[in-house]
Design a protein around this motif. Structure first.
Motif, mmCIF file in Angstrom:
data_model
loop_
_atom_site.group_PDB
_atom_site.id
_atom_site.type_symbol
_atom_site.label_atom_id
_atom_site.label_comp_id
_atom_site.label_asym_id
_atom_site.label_seq_id
_atom_site.Cartn_x
_atom_site.Cartn_y
_atom_site.Cartn_z
ATOM 1 N N MET A 638 -4.967 42.655 36.102
ATOM 2 C CA MET A 638 -4.842 41.461 35.258
ATOM 3 C C MET A 638 -3.604 40.635 35.563
ATOM 4 O O MET A 638 -3.543 39.462 35.183
ATOM 5 N N GLN A 639 -2.612 41.194 36.236
ATOM 6 C CA GLN A 639 -1.435 40.391 36.552
ATOM 7 C C GLN A 639 -1.767 39.287 37.555
ATOM 8 O O GLN A 639 -0.998 38.340 37.723
ATOM 9 N N GLN A 640 -2.939 39.398 38.220
ATOM 10 C CA GLN A 640 -3.348 38.369 39.174
ATOM 11 C C GLN A 640 -3.951 37.145 38.497
ATOM 12 O O GLN A 640 -4.150 36.117 39.140
ATOM 13 N N PHE A 641 -4.261 37.264 37.212
ATOM 14 C CA PHE A 641 -5.028 36.200 36.544
ATOM 15 C C PHE A 641 -4.168 35.526 35.471
ATOM 16 O O PHE A 641 -3.970 36.062 34.376
ATOM 17 N N GLN A 642 -3.684 34.344 35.824
ATOM 18 C CA GLN A 642 -2.911 33.548 34.873
ATOM 19 C C GLN A 642 -3.696 32.334 34.389
ATOM 20 O O GLN A 642 -3.284 31.668 33.443
ATOM 21 N N GLU A 643 -4.816 32.060 35.042
ATOM 22 C CA GLU A 643 -5.669 30.938 34.656
ATOM 23 C C GLU A 643 -7.106 31.436 34.476
ATOM 24 O O GLU A 643 -7.569 32.289 35.238
ATOM 25 N N ILE A 644 -7.799 30.871 33.480
ATOM 26 C CA ILE A 644 -9.190 31.268 33.230
ATOM 27 C C ILE A 644 -10.066 30.939 34.429
ATOM 28 O O ILE A 644 -10.984 31.695 34.773
ATOM 29 N N THR A 646 -9.449 31.149 37.515
ATOM 30 C CA THR A 646 -9.377 32.176 38.563
ATOM 31 C C THR A 646 -10.000 33.487 38.104
ATOM 32 O O THR A 646 -10.481 34.272 38.931
ATOM 33 N N LEU A 647 -10.003 33.733 36.797
ATOM 34 C CA LEU A 647 -10.573 34.979 36.284
ATOM 35 C C LEU A 647 -12.099 34.939 36.216
ATOM 36 O O LEU A 647 -12.772 35.912 36.584
ATOM 37 N N LEU A 648 -12.652 33.818 35.751
ATOM 38 C CA LEU A 648 -14.092 33.765 35.453
ATOM 39 C C LEU A 648 -14.974 34.140 36.647
ATOM 40 O O LEU A 648 -15.888 34.961 36.500
ATOM 41 N N PRO A 649 -14.765 33.567 37.846
ATOM 42 C CA PRO A 649 -15.653 33.962 38.963
ATOM 43 C C PRO A 649 -15.613 35.453 39.262
ATOM 44 O O PRO A 649 -16.643 36.068 39.529
ATOM 45 N N VAL A 688 -19.743 36.682 28.254
ATOM 46 C CA VAL A 688 -18.832 35.645 28.724
ATOM 47 C C VAL A 688 -19.674 34.629 29.468
ATOM 48 O O VAL A 688 -20.682 34.972 30.093
ATOM 49 N N LYS A 689 -19.277 33.351 29.404
ATOM 50 C CA LYS A 689 -20.022 32.287 30.071
ATOM 51 C C LYS A 689 -19.240 31.769 31.255
ATOM 52 O O LYS A 689 -18.016 31.634 31.208
ATOM 53 N N ASP A 690 -20.004 31.460 32.353
ATOM 54 C CA ASP A 690 -19.349 30.877 33.520
ATOM 55 C C ASP A 690 -19.241 29.374 33.350
ATOM 56 O O ASP A 690 -19.595 28.814 32.297
ATOM 57 N N THR A 691 -18.762 28.697 34.389
ATOM 58 C CA THR A 691 -18.522 27.254 34.286
ATOM 59 C C THR A 691 -19.801 26.451 34.164
ATOM 60 O O THR A 691 -19.774 25.279 33.768
ATOM 61 N N HIS A 692 -20.957 27.058 34.500
ATOM 62 C CA HIS A 692 -22.250 26.380 34.374
ATOM 63 C C HIS A 692 -22.956 26.728 33.065
ATOM 64 O O HIS A 692 -24.102 26.317 32.861
ATOM 65 N N GLY A 693 -22.293 27.490 32.206
ATOM 66 C CA GLY A 693 -22.873 27.821 30.909
ATOM 67 C C GLY A 693 -23.769 29.038 30.907
ATOM 68 O O GLY A 693 -24.391 29.356 29.896
ATOM 69 N N ARG A 694 -23.875 29.758 32.042
ATOM 70 C CA ARG A 694 -24.693 30.971 32.090
ATOM 71 C C ARG A 694 -23.979 32.110 31.390
ATOM 72 O O ARG A 694 -22.776 32.302 31.575
ATOM 73 N N SER A 695 -24.721 32.881 30.627
ATOM 74 C CA SER A 695 -24.147 34.002 29.880
ATOM 75 C C SER A 695 -24.261 35.293 30.683
ATOM 76 O O SER A 695 -25.304 35.595 31.262
ATOM 77 N N TYR A 696 -23.187 36.061 30.690
ATOM 78 C CA TYR A 696 -23.149 37.370 31.346
ATOM 79 C C TYR A 696 -22.843 38.402 30.269
ATOM 80 O O TYR A 696 -21.754 38.416 29.693
ATOM 81 N N ALA A 697 -23.820 39.247 29.984
ATOM 82 C CA ALA A 697 -23.703 40.185 28.869
ATOM 83 C C ALA A 697 -22.902 41.418 29.268
ATOM 84 O O ALA A 697 -23.040 41.936 30.383
ATOM 85 N N CYS A 698 -22.086 41.887 28.344
ATOM 86 C CA CYS A 698 -21.268 43.089 28.553
ATOM 87 C C CYS A 698 -21.697 44.201 27.610
ATOM 88 O O CYS A 698 -20.912 45.112 27.329
#
Length: 846
Positions: A638-644, A646-649, A688-698
């Protein structure tokens, strides 16, 4: 008896009048009367010649146009006369038939009387036949004849109820779809009676006095909860079955009512093509793709209505139908086409016809860019001249050339037909629907003002899980009509539940349809001629397992047993941490038992403690216990991710590839506050949703965030025996919050905040022994050799591999630099061969 007289002298004649009125409406449409009158003096097939100058041309144009109008006038006049004659005949027949119907029983009785009086057997037989026909017509057309038995009239005890449930087809289908065998139907009724419920009380619990209402009342009784649980059924499943079978019954009843307005409205008018231009080229390439996914309609009613209203506009009636492939865009088109063909969509769309063209098929007809552009232009011009076309264009993005403004041709490696499309879209004689994906619209037309202002946008969203379940149920008749396979309700439910958290790039309903159709194809491939098969939920699970490369049945069968021994499994890998291990195990057992919210992840934990004390090893043990292997642990640093952004993909890619896994968010405190807050939705909603609005279930994941936050606070509170004071976990949480490392709302979203204590030298000795045992297993498998574990060796390793700040983490490096190096050197020199065990003197390391 009173019901019969009402039917004979009121309901029956009323029905006949309605029937004839429906036929008359059908004739109006079949003869296209309204359209014939509107176009009475129009050209035949809109076949007109435009004057282009010159005396000879004007004469030729006038003659041709006059002939075209005369032909149109003659044909339409003949059709109108035929309609008029037919309508007059029907108008004369209506009162005569109604009078005969009312007099029918009287004439039958008169014939019977005369037959007996004169001893005429032909009269008697004719009268008897007439009575039988009258009784048959009454039984088929009386009000409520399709409702089935009335339980209040036909049953007077639980014994009568068993008899009715066994013999009635709808009851048999109700229990059969729920996979409840006939012997358990007897048990259901027997337990109803044995529960102390009286027959009168049971009758009062039946909301609808038909057979389906009886089945629902029987299965919904609180006394039968244990039977429903035996078949993994819930109250909402029973309610769904009521809806499903009622829909099927209504559909079957409607199919038999050939005289209904809806059925007769399916007739096509003879004059539709006469009032429109010729379209031979388009007719050869126009077809709406068929498929189970598109042939049934449910859940997109709002999109259908918006599409129809946009097309009905007087000007600029162009629509962009935007959505992912698989959301049911073609289903929306088919539903709109059906409503338009039956004149039930909008008055402005009457006499219009939908034409579906895939641009890719047209491009395949040409071998060069100019030829392809010519073919596209030819197709568009033919539709524009027809005058009654609603053009549905698919694959248009391939000919928009990156939406640039260069002349028609190729732009950026893509075919550019924008200059041809724009005049077509602004035409007043054609309506257009263009099908596009979200990405194609957002990155293409939405960026091009010249095109964007020409359209209304109708977005087709993926169906919900509930709507997809309803759609699957409506499609069952199509699959079963192919023969030999029956699909129970549990299989449909299993399809939805098993696909809810997988294949996020494929939206509902296609995701569920693909899985179910693959299961059907697999079963049909193994059936012999004449065999029948019940498609079981396990067969759907097997298909999904093949798609994922993960045995979902093993997860279902073994995870619960593994979790019962979870503490022992973790302690095989983790030294010390009894309190932490117990807290994790208890939380996981609660989740596995079904107490958890299934719309959230299986479990979410925050592991707090110093480095090297077993946090990651505990996560690996969880992956092994719940999913069958430690390989189902996926990690994000998680220290690599300071911006959403960069994390989302990375996050969505992990979820897509590993929907069943332990997700380890390592060093969670080092992520930015914005990134941390993103997980509020993940923990709360399970997606969580990606930038295109697709939902990824956890929802099939265990999420563990690890952090060194509060490590010094933990060390300063450790008691002499290595444990922590009672209630320390709450104090640690308050300490972490006071340092503003995490927000209170984030910490409260975790199922558990687990504290890991520092390791003592004695704990490190046990860690060293376990690491050496693991090393010996590898050496034995690879070379057939081993290392003797002595106290002197352990003491040495503890002296060089223990750091109070880093816990057991330096131990692996210490063993690698000493023991592993010494063994490797001995093997290369040939002094250590298979079957030998090496004794290492720590003094050799200096």
């Amino acid at each position: 008896m009173g019901g019969y007289f009402v039917w004979q002298f009121w309901s029956g004649p009323k029905f006949l009048i309605q029937l004839f009125w429906n036929v008359e409406r059908m004739l109006l449409k079949a003869f296209s009367v309204s359209l014939m009158l509107q176009t009475l003096f129009s050209h035949w097939h809109r076949d007109a010649v435009q004057y282009r100058g010159g005396f000879g041309d004007i004469g030729l144009a006038f003659a041709w146009n006059a002939i075209s109008r005369i032909i149109g006038l003659l044909v339409r006049t003949i059709v109108l006369l035929l309609w008029l004659i037919t309508s007059i005949l029907i108008a004369i027949a209506i009162p005569l038939i109604c009078l005969f119907f009312i007099a029918w029983p009287v004439l039958t009785l008169v014939a019977l009387f005369l037959g007996f009086r004169d001893g005429s057997w032909p009269h008697i037989l004719a009268a008897c036949a007439s009575m039988l026909i009258l009784a048959w017509v009454y039984e088929r057309t009386r009000p409520g004849h399709t409702a089935g038995p009335n339980i209040a009239k036909e049953a007077h005890s639980f014994a009568d109820l068993i008899r009715i449930l066994k013999k009635h087809p709808q009851a048999q289908e109700f229990f059969g779809r729920l996979m409840i065998p006939a012997e358990d139907v007897n048990t259901i009724v027997a337990e109803l009676e044995g529960s102390g419920m009286s027959w009168d009380t049971f009758q009062q619990s039946i909301q609808n006095k038909n057979i389906l209402g009886v089945c629902v009342a029987a299965c919904s009784n609180p006394a039968l909860k244990h039977i429903l649980q035996k078949y993994q059924l819930r109250d909402e499943d029973i309610a769904f079955m009521l809806w499903w079978l009622q829909e099927r019954a209504d559909e079957e009843a409607q199919a038999k009512r050939w005289w209904s307005r809806e059925h007769l409205a399916n007739v096509s008018g003879v004059g539709l093509s006469w009032a429109a231009g010729y379209t031979p080229f388009i007719d050869a390439w126009s077809h709406i793709p068929r498929g189970d996914l598109w042939d049934v309609s449910y859940g997109h009613e709002e999109e259908v209505r918006r599409l129809i209203n946009s097309l009905a506009r007087r000007s600029q009636s162009n629509v962009l139908l935007v959505g992912q492939a698989g959301t049911g865009r073609l289903g929306v088109i088919r539903r709109a086409a059906q409503e338009i063909s039956t004149s039930s969509a909008h008055i402005a769309l009457n006499n219009q016809r939908i034409v579906y063209i895939h641009i890719g098929e047209l491009l395949g007809l040409g071998s060069s860019v100019p030829e392809q552009l010519h073919i596209i232009a030819k197709a568009l011009l033919e539709m524009e001249r027809a005058g009654n076309i609603i053009a549905v264009l698919d694959g248009v993005s391939s000919v928009l050339g990156g939406m640039g403004a260069l002349p028609a041709g190729r732009q950026g490696g893509m075919l550019n037909a924008t200059d041809i499309l724009v005049p077509f879209l602004t035409s007043q004689t054609v309506r257009t629907v263009i099908i596009m994906s979200d990405e194609e619209y957002d990155e293409g037309i939405a960026q091009n003002e010249e095109l964007a202002h020409l359209f209304d946008v109708v977005r087709v969203r993926p169906l919900s899980e509930d709507a997809t379940l309803h759609l699957l149920a409506l499609a069952v008749r199509l699959w079963e009509s192919e023969g030999n396979i029956s699909i129970p309700y549990q299989t449909l439910r299993e399809t939805i539940e098993r696909t809810s958290a997988i294949l996020p790039n494929i939206p509902y309903p296609e995701r569920a349809f693909d899985v179910l159709e693959e299961a059907l194809a697999s079963v049909r491939g193994e059936l012999r001629r004449g065999d029948t098969h019940l498609l079981l939920p396990e067969e759907v699970t097997a298909v999904i397992s093949r798609k994922l490369g993960f045995d979902m049945s093993a997860l279902t069968d073994n995870a619960g047993k593994n979790l019962l021994g979870l503490e022992d499994v973790i302690h095989e890998r983790v030294v010390n941490q009894s309190e932490a291990v117990r807290a994790v195990a208890h939380a996981m057992i609660r989740a596995r038992a079904g107490v958890r919210n299934t719309k959230k992840p299986i479990g979410t934990f925050l592991f707090l403690g110093p480095t090297g004390v077993g946090k990651t090893e505990t996560a690996k043990a969880l992956a092994y216990a719940h999913f069958g292997s430690s390989e189902y642990l996926v990690r994000l640093d998680m220290q690599q991710f300071q911006e959403i952004d960069t994390l989302l993909p990375r996050l969505t890619s992990l979820i897509e590839v590993h929907p069943f896994a332990v997700l380890l968010l390592d060093e969670f405190e080092k992520a930015s506050r914005q990134v941390q807050q993103l997980f509020l939705t993940v923990f709360d909603e399970g997606y969580v949703k990606d930038t295109h609005g697709r939902s990824y279930a956890c929802t099939h994941m265990i999420i563990i965030a690890t952090s060194n936050a509060g490590s010094e606070f933990i060390r300063s509170n450790v008691l002499a025996d290595g444990t922590l004071p009672q209630g320390f976990n709450q104090k640690l949480t308050e300490h972490v919050l006071s340092q503003d490392i995490f927000t209170p709302e984030l910490v409260n979203r975790f199922d558990g905040v687990i504290t890991f204590t520092p390791l003592s030298p004695n704990h490190i000795r046990e860690v060293a022994r376990r690491m050496l045992a693991a090393l010996n297993m590898r050496l034995d498998e690879q070379h057939g050799v081993g290392v003797q574990v002595t106290d002197e060796l352990i003491d040495y390793l503890v002296s060089v591999g223990f750091d109070p700040e880093f816990g057991a983490r330096p131990m692996a490096r210490a063993i690698q630099d000493t023991v592993e190096y010494a063994v490797s050197e001995a093997i290369l020199k040939g002094s250590l061969v298979a079957g030998q065990s090496m004794i290492i003197d720590p003094r050799q390391f200096g």
